[in-house]
Design an enzyme around this catalytic site. Structure first.
Site, short mmCIF file in Angstrom:
data_model
loop_
_atom_site.label_atom_id
_atom_site.label_comp_id
_atom_site.label_asym_id
_atom_site.label_seq_id
_atom_site.Cartn_x
_atom_site.Cartn_y
_atom_site.Cartn_z
N TYR A 298 59.05 75.42 35.94
CA TYR A 298 58.97 74.37 36.94
C TYR A 298 60.11 73.38 36.72
O TYR A 298 60.70 73.31 35.63
CB TYR A 298 57.65 73.60 36.82
CG TYR A 298 56.43 74.30 37.37
CD1 TYR A 298 56.34 74.62 38.72
CD2 TYR A 298 55.34 74.58 36.55
CE1 TYR A 298 55.20 75.23 39.24
CE2 TYR A 298 54.20 75.18 37.06
CZ TYR A 298 54.14 75.50 38.41
OH TYR A 298 53.02 76.09 38.92
N GLU B 166 49.61 71.04 35.32
CA GLU B 166 48.85 70.16 34.43
C GLU B 166 49.75 69.04 33.91
O GLU B 166 49.63 68.60 32.77
CB GLU B 166 48.23 70.94 33.27
CG GLU B 166 47.14 71.91 33.68
CD GLU B 166 47.68 73.16 34.35
OE1 GLU B 166 47.32 73.41 35.52
OE2 GLU B 166 48.46 73.89 33.73
N ASN C 204 53.87 74.79 45.64
CA ASN C 204 53.03 75.43 44.63
C ASN C 204 51.57 75.45 45.05
O ASN C 204 50.97 74.40 45.27
CB ASN C 204 53.14 74.68 43.29
CG ASN C 204 52.50 75.43 42.15
OD1 ASN C 204 53.00 76.47 41.72
ND2 ASN C 204 51.38 74.93 41.65
N GLU C 205 51.03 76.66 45.18
CA GLU C 205 49.60 76.84 45.48
C GLU C 205 49.15 75.94 46.64
O GLU C 205 48.19 75.18 46.49
CB GLU C 205 48.77 76.59 44.22
CG GLU C 205 49.07 77.57 43.10
CD GLU C 205 48.21 77.38 41.87
OE1 GLU C 205 47.93 78.37 41.18
OE2 GLU C 205 47.82 76.23 41.59
N GLU D 27 51.91 83.85 38.16
CA GLU D 27 51.12 83.25 37.09
C GLU D 27 50.02 84.22 36.66
O GLU D 27 48.99 84.33 37.31
CB GLU D 27 50.49 81.92 37.51
CG GLU D 27 51.49 80.81 37.74
CD GLU D 27 50.83 79.45 37.97
OE1 GLU D 27 49.62 79.31 37.63
OE2 GLU D 27 51.50 78.54 38.49
N TYR E 78 48.02 76.26 25.16
CA TYR E 78 47.59 77.18 26.22
C TYR E 78 47.06 78.51 25.67
O TYR E 78 46.81 79.44 26.43
CB TYR E 78 48.75 77.44 27.18
CG TYR E 78 48.32 77.72 28.62
CD1 TYR E 78 48.12 76.66 29.50
CD2 TYR E 78 48.14 79.01 29.08
CE1 TYR E 78 47.74 76.90 30.82
CE2 TYR E 78 47.74 79.26 30.39
CZ TYR E 78 47.55 78.20 31.25
OH TYR E 78 47.18 78.42 32.57
#
Length: 886
Positions: free
Chosen positions: A53, A99, A157-158, A231, A298
């Site tokens: 990103y 996030e 994004n999404e 993803e 993560y």
């Protein structure tokens, strides 16, 4: 210059097919001195592409002030990836989620008047137009079509808001800006096939559990483009006070291989998570009052501190196949989509002119470790599904001009050097393969020694799967046996107990090299010196400090405090001593409250905090209230993206509102127009769920505002007062917070809650109602002051006041990452040599905090800010190769 095109199977560069094996590494979560280390470890694990990103707010923290140096040098990150032969997928947003604080949007933008984020709002579009021009202009010459390595770029994004009337205008404008910036590479999206689709884009896939069913839908909806999982989630993120999130390493590797079997290229999100340094951690967008931890480990294959995990080695087998068997994969296509079984043994077939690859999986049934496969000609092959429950077997693969691999019952690691085929399977397994119709059988070696074969002028290497995990491709040669090989063939980390390792040259010659040293010994952690109090924060008690006068309290960002803590001060006077129950009707996220120099409570959420009235005693005459407000991170998504931070409105005297018990009835009428525009897509869900009305009445002798709130109610809820809707809260928010004002009237009032879903009547006890009877702050004098790191020692005495502590330690460079474990203090901030490491909080799940190697020196200073003045006594330094949790 190169051209890039695509068809239904893969991307092509100058007409040559490629297969992307990618992993996400965010440059903004890794100190720039460590970028190359993380990129090399990604390449050695078989990746040929890096996805990142771009975080707008990272580069423009203050409006108009840009930073592209050091940790902010995105161009350098892309260049370093290119030097290592890695493609790059860019995801510039402008909204990215990740996030990350406000999903990458700047705090100063959130508080702009009239702005509507993620829409075709003129104010929003004006600013992200400038952002994309600024950032993309620095990168356009690094596209694959200009001789660089940027191969794909993502739009937003999404974006799942199907019913936003300006959806296509917004996303289409982003496309235009990408093209105007000189980007001519394919534009991708990951919008879960949300309609209407964005023109001139390729839709991709995000997910973990249901990826394969989605890929079937994607293939049907988009038959003329290659498939890419932008993803694939090998782990998950943590939030303060929650359980540490993990995903089984074998399951992750199995699912990744299944995705390859569907003809889909994979990007691991995340491959290396990194760290939410400073104040960059966010509030979750769809989960109520939950904030990201400082660690963004993560549970990724490459741990937060750069250590190699079990997941790293297992997924390496899949990645090597993807990258080094790519000439077969990229020419293949998923058969069907066919009917498939997801919870038992299943075969995924990928076929094309270069041959066939069949992925056989046990579907997660760990008791199934072998299978018998029937080939297209009816021949049976026994295959092992070890070590992670799936295997890929080649069928009718053209190896070279004179050699056709009819089949093999073991898995390719790939083609290397001058067309050397490497296959692997469990030690001791009977390998069967046929070349040009002749079957060959061999027992797979159990030692770290490759078996070299040559048939029909084709060189083949057979190794056991454990050795395959420790096989490293470096400049065409294969290094077999070490735990890791770094930037050069001489940078070897030997396997424990080994005396030599094998080297196969690009021409296929086998050699050995003795181990000159054993693996690194476990270093002794530095001894942390005693913490001494450097100073207290004397804002609550020092009348001589300089404060900026303000007419009223507003969002911290309005006052120029975009991230972290901020101080508010209020002077109020009373003609006589009085007791009050103070209530902060609008305050996020937490505020430590001081009255006349003494701490009286903590407002907000989390341990020791409350959102109920706090009893205090005001003295006659002047009273000073000081608030240390902590912005724990702005919301990273959802309809309340960004959100308010700080104090606004009045400080109230409050008391509970007594009402009759809620009366619950089934059914109600609701207007579709009452649903917020960005949530119109959930209307079909609302229409299909059971709807309840919970109603109560109350009397108001005099009109005064009422604060309504609740936590942990997983329902869509609409609030209606006296037949006027005042709020709608989606269930993924988890909580609601609203002030009833103009809807109220003197005398009888009716409050209704429309609640969707299966309702437990006891849950209505979570509804809190408070009468706001007196604005304590009315007529008071407000001021504000920035929170800052002390530059020198100061006053050290002060009960329950925030304090700074200092300790020192010595450090000698080592390969093992160093972590700090804090004990004694409850919550605050960590600084290493004046670099902001991030937030600590003793509510878990994170207990260890990464201290990056580039920030360490021979002599080091640790500064710890503790909100309530507790000393971090007992804290210690530890080496942890597996990150904060392993």
């Amino acid at each position: 210059m190169a051209t890039i095109s695509y068809d239904d199977r893969s991307y092509l560069i100058d007409g040559k097919r490629i297969w992307l094996t990618s992993g996400s590494i965010h440059y903004f979560r890794v100190p720039h001195e460590l970028w190359r280390d993380r990129l090399i470890k990604a390449k050695r694990a078989g990746l040929n592409c890096i996805q990142t990103y771009i975080a707008w707010n990272f580069h423009e923290q203050q409006e108009g002030k840009w930073n592209f140096d050091g940790d902010y040098d995105l161009r350098e990150f892309v260049l370093q990836a290119g030097e290592l032969g890695l493609y790059v997928i860019l995801r510039p947003g402008p909204y990215i989620c990740a996030e990350w604080e406000t999903g990458g949007l700047p705090a100063w933008l959130v508080v702009k008047k009239g702005v509507a984020l993620r829409t075709a709002n003129a104010t929003y579009m004006h600013y992200f137009d400038k952002y994309l021009k600024k950032v993309l202009s620095r990168l356009s010459d690094l596209q694959i079509t200009r001789g660089g390595n940027i191969i794909l770029i993502q739009n937003e994004n999404e974006y799942i808001y199907t019913t936003m009337p300006d959806r296509i205008n917004y996303l289409g404008f982003i496309n235009q800006l990408i093209r105007r910036a000189g980007f001519d590479i394919p534009i991708i999206t990951c919008n879960y096939l949300t309609e209407p689709r964005v023109p001139d884009t390729i839709e991709c896939c995000n997910g973990y559990e249901d990826v394969i069913p989605f890929l079937k839908r994607l293939r049907t909806a988009q038959p003329d483009a290659p498939m890419l999982a932008t993803e694939f989630w090998p782990g998950w993120f943590d939030y303060w006070g929650g359980e540490h999130q993990t995903r089984d390493a074998k399951e992750v590797a199995r699912k990744a291989l299944e995705i390859l079997g569907c003809g889909c290229q994979v990007n691991y999100y995340m491959w290396h998570g990194g760290t939410n340094f400073a104040f960059w951690a966010s509030k979750l967008g769809h989960a109520g009052a939950r904030w990201q931890t400082t660690s963004y480990d993560y549970d990724a294959p490459l741990a937060e501190g750069g250590g190699l995990t079990e997941k790293y080695y297992l997924t390496k087998l899949v990645n090597m196949l993807g990258t080094h068997f790519g000439r077969v994969l990229s020419a293949g296509k998923m058969t069907g989509p066919d009917v498939s079984v997801l919870d038992s043994t299943q075969v995924y077939n990928l076929s094309g002119p270069a041959g066939r690859l069949a992925v056989i999986s046990n579907g997660g049934r760990q008791e199934i470790t072998t299978a018998t496969a029937s080939l297209p000609d009816g021949k049976k092959l026994d295959v092992s599904l070890e070590p992670f429950g799936a295997v890929a077997i080649p069928v009718d693969v053209q190896l070279g001009p004179e050699a056709l691999l009819n089949y093999a019952n073991i898995m390719p690691l790939g083609f290397f050097g001058e067309n050397i085929l490497v296959l692997h399977g469990p030690a001791g397994w009977q390998a069967r393969l046929a070349i040009n119709g002749k079957e060959l059988t061999y027992q797979i070696p159990s030692e770290d020694e490759p078996l070299l074969l040559e048939h029909a002028r084709q060189k083949i290497v057979i190794i056991n799967t454990d050795l395959a995990q420790r096989t490293w491709e470096v400049d065409g040669s294969l290094i077999m046996g070490p735990d890791f090989v770094g930037e050069s063939i001489d940078d070897v980390r030997p396997h424990s107990g080994s005396k030599q390792y094998a080297i196969i040259t690009p021409e296929g010659r086998l050699g050995h090299k003795k181990v000159s040293r054993q693996g690194p010994h476990k270093p002794t952690p530095p001894r942390l010196g005693t913490f001494t109090r450097l100073c207290i924060c004397d804002e609550p008690i020092n009348e001589e400090l300089t404060w900026e006068k303000i007419d009223r309290p507003r969002d911290l960002a309005v006052h120029g405090i975009n991230y972290g803590y901020g101080w508010y001060r209020l002077e109020v006077s009373f003609p006589r001593a009085v007791k009050r129950n103070i209530f902060l009707s609008r305050c996020e996220d937490r505020a430590i409250i001081y009255l006349n120099g003494k701490m009286v409570g903590i407002w907000g959420r989390g341990p020791e905090a409350t959102r109920e009235p706090i009893p205090v005693s005001f003295k006659r005459g002047k009273n000073v209230m000081v608030f240390l407000v902590d912005n724990l991170g702005r919301r990273n998504g959802g309809i309340n993206l960004g959100g308010f931070k700080g104090i606004a409105g009045s400080i109230w005297n409050a008391k509970p509102l007594r009402t009759k018990k809620f009366k619950i009835t089934a059914g109600a009428n609701f207007s579709k127009r009452s649903i917020p525009r960005m949530l119109n897509y959930i209307i079909p869900e609302l229409e299909s769920e059971q709807l309840w009305t919970a109603e109560t009445v109350f009397n108001l002798p005099t009109i005064c505002p009422i604060h309504l709130s609740y936590d942990n109610l997983p329902h869509h809820i609409a609030i209606i007062c006296n037949d006027r809707q005042t709020a709608f809260f989606p269930k993924n928010e988890g909580y609601g917070d609203v002030i009833l004002g103009n809807e109220l009237r003197r005398g009888k009032n009716t409050l209704q809650l429309l609640i969707w879903g299966n309702l437990n009547p006891k849950d209505l006890g979570k509804i809190n109602l408070y009468l706001l009877t007196e604005p304590i702050s009315a007529g008071g004098k407000w001021s504000i002051r920035k929170w800052s790191v002390p530059s020198q020692k100061g006053r050290v005495v002060g009960k329950e006041l925030p304090a700074w502590y200092c300790a020192h330690f010595k450090y000698s460079p080592t390969d093992v990452p160093l972590f700090l474990k804090i004990t004694g203090a409850k919550k605050g901030q960590i600084y290493l040599n004046r670099q902001n490491v991030g937030r600590f909080w003793n509510i878990g799940p994170q207990e260890y905090y990464y201290l990056p190697e580039p920030w360490l020196r021979e002599d080091n200073e640790l500064l710890i800010f503790t909100e309530q003045g507790n000393s971090p006594t007992g804290s210690k330094l530890v080496f942890r190769s597996g990150g904060p949790y392993r």
